[in-house]
Design an enzyme around this catalytic site. Structure first.
Site, PDB file in Angstrom:
ATOM      1  N   GLY A  15      11.413  -4.953  69.991  1.00 46.81           N
ATOM      2  CA  GLY A  15      10.321  -4.722  69.807  1.00 46.81           C
ATOM      3  C   GLY A  15      10.306  -3.329  70.904  1.00 46.81           C
ATOM      4  N   LYS A  16      11.575  -2.746  70.910  1.00 51.18           N
ATOM      5  CA  LYS A  16      11.540  -1.680  72.199  1.00 51.18           C
ATOM      6  C   LYS A  16      11.053  -0.526  71.658  1.00 51.18           C
ATOM      7  CE  LYS A  16      15.973  -1.603  70.502  1.00 51.18           C
ATOM      8  NZ  LYS A  16      16.126  -2.478  70.330  1.00 51.18           N
ATOM      9  N   ALA A  39      18.698   2.107  63.070  1.00 52.84           N
ATOM     10  CA  ALA A  39      17.238   1.049  63.619  1.00 52.84           C
ATOM     11  C   ALA A  39      16.429   1.691  62.756  1.00 52.84           C
ATOM     12  CB  ALA A  39      17.452   2.395  65.131  1.00 52.84           C
ATOM     13  N   THR A  42       8.928   0.310  64.720  1.00 49.14           N
ATOM     14  CA  THR A  42       7.723   0.403  64.282  1.00 49.14           C
ATOM     15  C   THR A  42       6.444   0.098  65.160  1.00 49.14           C
ATOM     16  OG1 THR A  42       8.701  -1.315  62.034  1.00 49.14           O
ATOM     17  CG2 THR A  42       5.642  -0.566  62.657  1.00 49.14           C
ATOM     18  N   THR A 129      23.411  -1.968  57.557  1.00 53.21           N
ATOM     19  CA  THR A 129      22.470  -1.929  56.593  1.00 53.21           C
ATOM     20  C   THR A 129      22.955  -0.563  55.810  1.00 53.21           C
ATOM     21  OG1 THR A 129      22.449  -0.018  58.286  1.00 53.21           O
ATOM     22  CG2 THR A 129      20.991  -1.703  59.369  1.00 53.21           C
ATOM     23  N   ARG A 143      38.510  11.966  65.613  1.00 50.25           N
ATOM     24  CA  ARG A 143      38.327  13.712  65.512  1.00 50.25           C
ATOM     25  C   ARG A 143      38.324  14.880  64.706  1.00 50.25           C
ATOM     26  NH1 ARG A 143      42.948  12.414  70.043  1.00 50.25           N
ATOM     27  NH2 ARG A 143      43.214  10.962  68.035  1.00 50.25           N
ATOM     28  N   GLN A 219      19.532  -0.790  69.131  1.00 48.20           N
ATOM     29  CA  GLN A 219      20.315  -2.986  68.573  1.00 48.20           C
ATOM     30  C   GLN A 219      19.651  -3.272  70.009  1.00 48.20           C
ATOM     31  OE1 GLN A 219      22.014   0.466  67.549  1.00 48.20           O
ATOM     32  NE2 GLN A 219      20.599   0.721  65.273  1.00 48.20           N
ATOM     33  N   LYS A 326       5.888 -10.672  70.773  1.00 46.93           N
ATOM     34  CA  LYS A 326       5.526 -11.667  69.907  1.00 46.93           C
ATOM     35  C   LYS A 326       5.592 -12.642  70.654  1.00 46.93           C
ATOM     36  CE  LYS A 326       7.474  -9.641  66.140  1.00 46.93           C
ATOM     37  NZ  LYS A 326       8.590  -9.652  65.112  1.00 46.93           N
ATOM     38  N   THR A 409       1.669  -9.327  73.219  1.00 46.66           N
ATOM     39  CA  THR A 409       0.530 -10.904  71.929  1.00 46.66           C
ATOM     40  C   THR A 409      -0.280 -10.099  71.043  1.00 46.66           C
ATOM     41  OG1 THR A 409      -1.114  -9.426  73.520  1.00 46.66           O
ATOM     42  CG2 THR A 409       0.130 -11.511  74.732  1.00 46.66           C
TER      43      THR A 409
HETATM   44  P1  IMP Z   1      25.342  -1.393  61.291  1.00 50.41           P
HETATM   45  O1  IMP Z   1      25.123  -0.960  62.480  1.00 50.41           O
HETATM   46  O2  IMP Z   1      24.372  -0.715  59.830  1.00 50.41           O
HETATM   47  O3  IMP Z   1      26.546  -0.564  60.996  1.00 50.41           O
HETATM   48  O4  IMP Z   1      25.063  -2.836  60.588  1.00 50.41           O
HETATM   49  C1  IMP Z   1      25.939  -3.763  61.897  1.00 50.41           C
HETATM   50  C2  IMP Z   1      24.845  -4.543  62.709  1.00 50.41           C
HETATM   51  O5  IMP Z   1      24.221  -4.277  63.212  1.00 50.41           O
HETATM   52  C3  IMP Z   1      24.524  -4.830  61.073  1.00 50.41           C
HETATM   53  O6  IMP Z   1      24.623  -7.119  61.529  1.00 50.41           O
HETATM   54  C4  IMP Z   1      23.522  -4.959  61.234  1.00 50.41           C
HETATM   55  O7  IMP Z   1      22.290  -5.574  60.408  1.00 50.41           O
HETATM   56  C5  IMP Z   1      22.952  -4.768  62.623  1.00 50.41           C
HETATM   57  N1  IMP Z   1      21.779  -3.950  62.880  1.00 50.41           N
HETATM   58  C6  IMP Z   1      21.718  -1.928  62.373  1.00 50.41           C
HETATM   59  N2  IMP Z   1      20.705  -1.764  63.443  1.00 50.41           N
HETATM   60  C7  IMP Z   1      19.955  -2.665  63.764  1.00 50.41           C
HETATM   61  C8  IMP Z   1      18.778  -2.573  63.887  1.00 50.41           C
HETATM   62  O8  IMP Z   1      18.169  -1.873  63.985  1.00 50.41           O
HETATM   63  N3  IMP Z   1      18.180  -4.230  64.059  1.00 50.41           N
HETATM   64  C9  IMP Z   1      18.559  -5.050  64.283  1.00 50.41           C
HETATM   65  N4  IMP Z   1      20.188  -5.087  63.700  1.00 50.41           N
HETATM   66  C10 IMP Z   1      20.935  -3.833  63.573  1.00 50.41           C
END
Ligand code: IMP
Length: 442
Positions: A15-16, A39, A42, A129, A143, A219, A326, A409
């Site tokens: 929830g950042k 990322a 919302t 993702t 590089r 993340q 939450k 909340t």
């Molecule tokens: P990637 O960043 O797409 O390579 O995914 C690598 C791992 O990071 C996976 O387990 C994704 O579900 C997780 N991940 C990537 N971005 C997010 C995010 O914004 N929230 C939660 N998990 C994430």
């Protein structure tokens, strides 16, 4: 004045975005330093609802500058479509949104490779993702990557050829694919040009002028490529140190990090998760907390709050103050277990293991707290929380070794307790705390 990092302390989705949006009035600019359109943030305010991936949620606030730092990987088409949806929602970004000239460009070929690799891994997939994040960072580290500024290079064709060959594991690209991508690169360059800047130099000037900067992590700590549950991680440094390398701002200019922790734990994708719930309770939390990915729509794995992992994240980020999100999702529960230790080979410890097999074998040791079984939705003062909810928050804070300075909340900006009596929060927000309270309303 203060320059502050917002750090996710779990596996992302803490929830950042909401917390950045809430405290934004205390800052002049919001800066992202790692990750890309993996990322998903919302932001809900009144009747408006924005889903952001690359652009910081600060963009919703007129007058707030937003920066995409060099440590990110940027998919141009994703960036443009986000700009379009902001414009459709009445948010004009021109003149206050800046992209580092040094940001790495994420190509469609990176996404294709990510997807092909995940498919090839089968049962051992990471659950990425599928946006191409890992391959884009690989190109950077090898590089061969293209930075935004390289889209204008005189030897662009050669650079693109080399990059495509690297992504394809050495195979040379077909001439028509190469020509098509070079054309795309020129088009992206033209469209990106108004936003490109030497953002490190810009940030140094802003810091010299005494502006307040908020660094928005994406993340969470446990997905950090060095400190997380490798290889089930993302490909960037999500922890506080990433804010320096990912922007060019030195550590001496930063005043610390505010952590963000969800009142329970979630994870998307594969990898060990000690306090995971595999039963009906996990499903209940998922439904009540709407725990489905904002980027991929995948159901998130749910579990109890893990104080061992949170304590590890506190140390990695130097957290003294955190926002707890939450809390209201737990409202109905009669009892709420909190993981306070890991049992491994007959011993209980509070160490977060580096070895994945140890993490997978670790059994959670729970302390069970009584629930409050009444609604906390929209409560704005800590004193108005049910006694058991207050005790739950205090227990988590004591376990983590940091102060809960904000308590969310509900999903909306207005639904947040802000501990305005806390010196720990004032240290970061100073006199601008009043502006934060005014922006929250009520
Ligand atoms: P990637 O960043 O797409 O390579 O995914 C690598 C791992 O990071 C996976 O387990 C994704 O579900 C997780 N991940 C990537 N971005 C997010 C995010 O914004 N929230 C939660 N998990 C994430």
């Amino acid at each position: 004045m203060a320059n502050v990092i917002i750090s996710g302390m779990q596996w992302g989705d803490e929830g950042k975005g909401k917390i950045v949006d809430l405290i934004c009035p205390a800052f002049d600019a919001v800066v992202r330093f790692q990750g890309g359109h993996n990322a998903g943030h919302t932001v809900k305010f009144g009747a408006r609802h924005f889903a952001l991936r690359l652009i910081p949620s600060g963009i919703i606030h007129p007058g707030t500058a937003c920066v995409l730092g060099n440590g990110m990987v940027l998919a141009p088409d994703a960036f443009f479509s986000e700009l379009e949806s902001l414009a459709a929602g009445g948010v004009e970004a021109g003149g206050r949104l800046w992209v580092s000239e040094r940001v790495q460009v994420l190509l469609p070929a990176h996404a294709a490779l990510d997807q092909a690799r995940e498919a090839a891994r089968g049962a051992r997939s990471i659950g990425t993702t599928s946006r191409g994040i890992g391959p884009a960072y690989e190109s950077k580290a090898s590089r061969c990557g293209l930075r935004a500024v390289d889209l204008f290079a005189t030897d662009l064709s050669e650079r693109v050829r080399e990059l495509l060959a690297q992504v394809a594991g050495g195979a040379l690209p077909a001439e028509d694919a190469l020509a098509g991508l070079v054309t795309d690169c020129r088009r992206w360059g033209e469209r990106l040009a108004p936003y490109l800047a030497d953002t490190a130099a810009m940030l140094h000037e802003w810091i010299d002028a005494g502006r307040n900067l908020l660094f928005e992590g994406a993340q969470g700590a446990l997905l950090d490529v060095d400190h997380g549950t490798y290889p089930f991680v993302t490909s960037s440094n999500t922890t506080a140190g990433g804010a320096c390398t990912g922007t060019g701002v030195p550590p001496t200019a930063l005043d610390g990090a505010i952590g963000v922790l969800k009142a329970y734990t979630t994870r998307v994708g594969a990898g060990p998760f000690v306090s995971e719930l595999h039963d009906e309770m996990g499903e209940r939390i998922r439904q009540r907390g709407n725990e489905f990915g904002t980027v991929t729509g995948r159901p998130r794995r749910c579990g109890w709050f893990d104080a061992v992992a949170a304590d590890y994240a506190r140390r990695l980020n130097g957290i003294t103050a955190f926002a707890l999100t939450k809390l209201d999702v737990l409202d109905e529960l009669a009892e709420i277990p909190v993981c306070i230790g890991y049992e491994l080979d007959g011993k209980v410890a509070r160490r977060f293991p580096s070895r994945l097999d140890e993490l997978a074998r670790a059994r959670p040791v729970y302390e069970v707290l009584p629930g409050w079984q009444s609604s906390t939705v929209g409560i704005l003062r800590e004193a108005d929380l049910p006694a058991n909810a207050r005790d739950y928050v205090r227990f988590l804070a004591a376990q983590v070794g940091a102060e809960a300075v904000m308590i969310s909340t509900g999903p909306r900006r207005e639904e947040t307790i802000v501990r305005d009596d806390s010196p720990g929060l004032r240290r970061f927000l100073g006199e601008r705390l009043e502006a934060v309270l005014a922006g929250r309303g009520a």
